[in-house]
Design a protein around this motif. Structure first.
Motif, PDB file in Angstrom:
ATOM      1  N   PHE A 150      58.556  73.638  27.342  1.00 51.90           N
ATOM      2  CA  PHE A 150      57.291  74.215  26.887  1.00 51.90           C
ATOM      3  C   PHE A 150      56.975  73.645  25.509  1.00 51.90           C
ATOM      4  O   PHE A 150      57.862  73.476  24.682  1.00 51.90           O
TER       5      PHE A 150
ATOM      6  N   HIS B 165      44.131  85.009  24.793  1.00 51.43           N
ATOM      7  CA  HIS B 165      44.855  84.040  23.950  1.00 51.43           C
ATOM      8  C   HIS B 165      44.464  82.659  24.460  1.00 51.43           C
ATOM      9  O   HIS B 165      44.409  82.433  25.668  1.00 51.43           O
TER      10      HIS B 165
ATOM     11  N   GLU C 255      45.890  79.649  24.265  1.00 50.36           N
ATOM     12  CA  GLU C 255      46.841  78.599  24.638  1.00 50.36           C
ATOM     13  C   GLU C 255      46.705  78.268  26.132  1.00 50.36           C
ATOM     14  O   GLU C 255      46.395  79.120  26.963  1.00 50.36           O
TER      15      GLU C 255
ATOM     16  N   ASP D 132      48.500  77.731  28.706  1.00 49.40           N
ATOM     17  CA  ASP D 132      49.187  78.386  29.821  1.00 49.40           C
ATOM     18  C   ASP D 132      48.467  79.649  30.286  1.00 49.40           C
ATOM     19  O   ASP D 132      48.740  80.152  31.380  1.00 49.40           O
ATOM     20  N   HIS D 133      47.525  80.140  29.475  1.00 50.01           N
ATOM     21  CA  HIS D 133      46.747  81.326  29.870  1.00 50.01           C
ATOM     22  C   HIS D 133      45.259  81.021  30.014  1.00 50.01           C
ATOM     23  O   HIS D 133      44.582  81.622  30.841  1.00 50.01           O
TER      24      HIS D 133
ATOM     25  N   HIS E  14      51.096  85.283  19.542  1.00 50.04           N
ATOM     26  CA  HIS E  14      51.591  84.588  18.389  1.00 50.04           C
ATOM     27  C   HIS E  14      50.571  83.641  17.756  1.00 50.04           C
ATOM     28  O   HIS E  14      50.956  82.795  16.928  1.00 50.04           O
TER      29      HIS E  14
ATOM     30  N   ASP F 150      51.253  87.223  25.571  1.00 53.80           N
ATOM     31  CA  ASP F 150      52.596  86.731  25.228  1.00 53.80           C
ATOM     32  C   ASP F 150      53.507  87.845  24.684  1.00 53.80           C
ATOM     33  O   ASP F 150      54.744  87.746  24.784  1.00 53.80           O
TER      34      ASP F 150
ATOM     35  N   TYR G  18      62.831  84.639  24.449  1.00 57.36           N
ATOM     36  CA  TYR G  18      61.394  84.404  24.264  1.00 57.36           C
ATOM     37  C   TYR G  18      60.949  84.875  22.871  1.00 57.36           C
ATOM     38  O   TYR G  18      60.214  84.178  22.162  1.00 57.36           O
TER      39      TYR G  18
ATOM     40  N   HIS H  61      53.793  86.504  30.776  1.00 59.46           N
ATOM     41  CA  HIS H  61      54.944  85.726  31.244  1.00 59.46           C
ATOM     42  C   HIS H  61      56.021  86.718  31.680  1.00 59.46           C
ATOM     43  O   HIS H  61      56.291  87.695  30.965  1.00 59.46           O
TER      44      HIS H  61
HETATM   45 FE1  FEO Z   1      51.087  81.363  23.584  1.00 56.74          FE
HETATM   46 FE2  FEO Z   1      52.082  81.915  26.683  1.00 56.74          FE
HETATM   47  O1  FEO Z   1      51.117  81.091  25.355  1.00 56.74           O
END
Ligand code: FEO
Length: 392
Positions: free
Chosen positions: A24, A80, A82, A84-85, A147, A166, A193, A224
């Motif tokens: 990641f 968020h 990023e 991945d979302h 984050h 997250d 994590y 996640h």
């Molecule tokens: Fe900060 Fe799961 O992305």
């Protein structure tokens, strides 16, 4: 055709499990894969999607949306930015041309910058604002720095489900939708994590935890890893991990080229163990960075060992110092040990790399060549010093 999994009546899981992802951010190892959780919430009048999936998994989400969104989609809540979302957001918006993107101003700015989402697709929400789906209400609370600065959580008021993105997540590919109450298997992946993602933001997390406590959710559904049926499990663990006073371990991380530093590390670890200290040890050549980060959650003392290479630290020791400095752990004392052949500035270099941390540096233990009896005696005195520091 995909079948739907539900976490409550008319609340469907439309995310994807990524069993094979192993890295990641081009940095963080994912030994157990991950998942990109997304949830479809149906009200009596409107339907909202909460988060999307990494674009590499869009084909799975696409099928689930075909199955679950037969009456269309009104809102996409992006908590968020990023990838991945939010990464599949352009594909969701193409699939549902009238759907609005619901997010705060900071998230909107980032979505426009990263994904070139059109201005007219947004419907902005304020901290504490709500969105009615008819018989269901979404309440939004900003939780910055868990984050990224734009991050917020969504509370489904009537069902008391918190969608936390997250926050409280874990990189864990699993066929289980839930961590059942009492299931302690959450602890390790969530701690890892937390260490990798959340550790630098402990003080802000404290405030965000207060927000969550006030909401008092019955269920926490992160973006996640499995969902918590008993939020107190992960909230209790977070309270421990962010507690500045809960760090009582010694972390010994080293790299060795011709065994001098390794011999010092082994002697040092033995002396620390003989004194009853809790020690975690990493040979940085083979260490799992996630495990190193996880150990930082509990470390009060860091002892970093390196040979001298081209007048400075070995690159692996320098990388470790850089990561420790970036993750801003609770470490209060650090010491450098290692070997040299003809001098160098390794100690000063590592000390400079740790300058972002408020810690006391112990006097270094540096040995010319292979350690001798007097060098081991010096390590013995060092171990006594560490015992004193641990007690403080
Ligand atoms: Fe900060 Fe799961 O992305």
């Amino acid at each position: 055709m995909a079948c739907l999994r539900s976490i409550a009546p008319d609340i469907h899981y439309v995310g994807a499990v990524d069993w094979n992802r192993r890295l990641f951010d081009a940095l963080i190892p994912l030994p157990d894969g991950t998942s990109y959780n997304a949830y479809l919430v149906k009200g009596s009048e409107k339907t909202a999607l909460i988060d999307t999936v990494d674009p590499s998994m869009w084909h799975l989400m696409d099928q689930l949306l075909d199955k679950s969104c037969t009456a269309g989609l009104d809102y996409v809540v992006i908590q968020h930015c990023e990838q991945d979302h939010a990464g599949s957001l352009p594909l969701v918006l193409k699939k549902f041309p009238s759907a609005k993107v619901v997010c705060n101003k900071a998230c909107k700015d980032l979505l426009i910058a990263h994904l070139h989402i059109a201005e007219e697709r947004f419907e902005l929400i304020e901290d504490g604002g709500t969105l009615s789906l008819g018989n269901r209400t979404l309440l939004f609370k900003n939780t910055p720095w868990v984050h990224w600065p734009e991050t917020f959580v969504t509370f489904l008021r009537e069902d008391k489900i918190l969608f936390s993105c997250d926050f409280f997540g874990s990189h864990l590919a699993s066929s289980a939708l839930f961590f059942e109450a009492g299931d302690q298997s959450f602890y390790e992946p969530c701690k890892r994590y937390f260490a990798e993602i959340m550790l630098p933001f402990r003080k802000i997390i404290q405030k965000n935890m207060d927000i969550v406590r006030e909401l008092n959710p019955l269920m926490i559904a992160p973006s996640h890893g499995p969902i918590f049926k008993d939020p107190s499990m992960v909230m209790g663990a977070y309270a421990q991990w962010i507690d500045e006073d809960q760090a009582d371990e010694v972390m010994v991380a080293y790299v060795s080229m011709h065994d001098s530093t390794r011999l010092m590390a082994e002697e040092l670890v033995q002396k620390l163990m003989d004194r009853g200290l809790k020690v975690k040890v990493f040979d940085l050549v083979h260490a799992d960075l996630g495990k190193v980060a996880e150990a930082l959650v509990d470390a009060k003392v860091l002892l970093l060992g390196s040979p001298t290479v081209l007048a400075g630290a070995h690159p692996l020791a320098a990388q470790a110092a850089f990561l420790v400095n970036a993750l801003r752990p609770k470490i209060r004392y650090a010491g450098v040990f290692g070997s040299f052949g003809w001098g160098g500035k390794m100690v000063e270099q590592i000390a400079g790399m740790l300058s972002g941390l408020k810690l006391e540096l112990l006097s270094p233990v540096m040995v010319k060549g292979l350690p001798r009896r007097e060098d081991y005696q010096q390590l013995d005195a060092w171990a006594d010093q560490v015992v004193e520091k641990i007690k403080l």
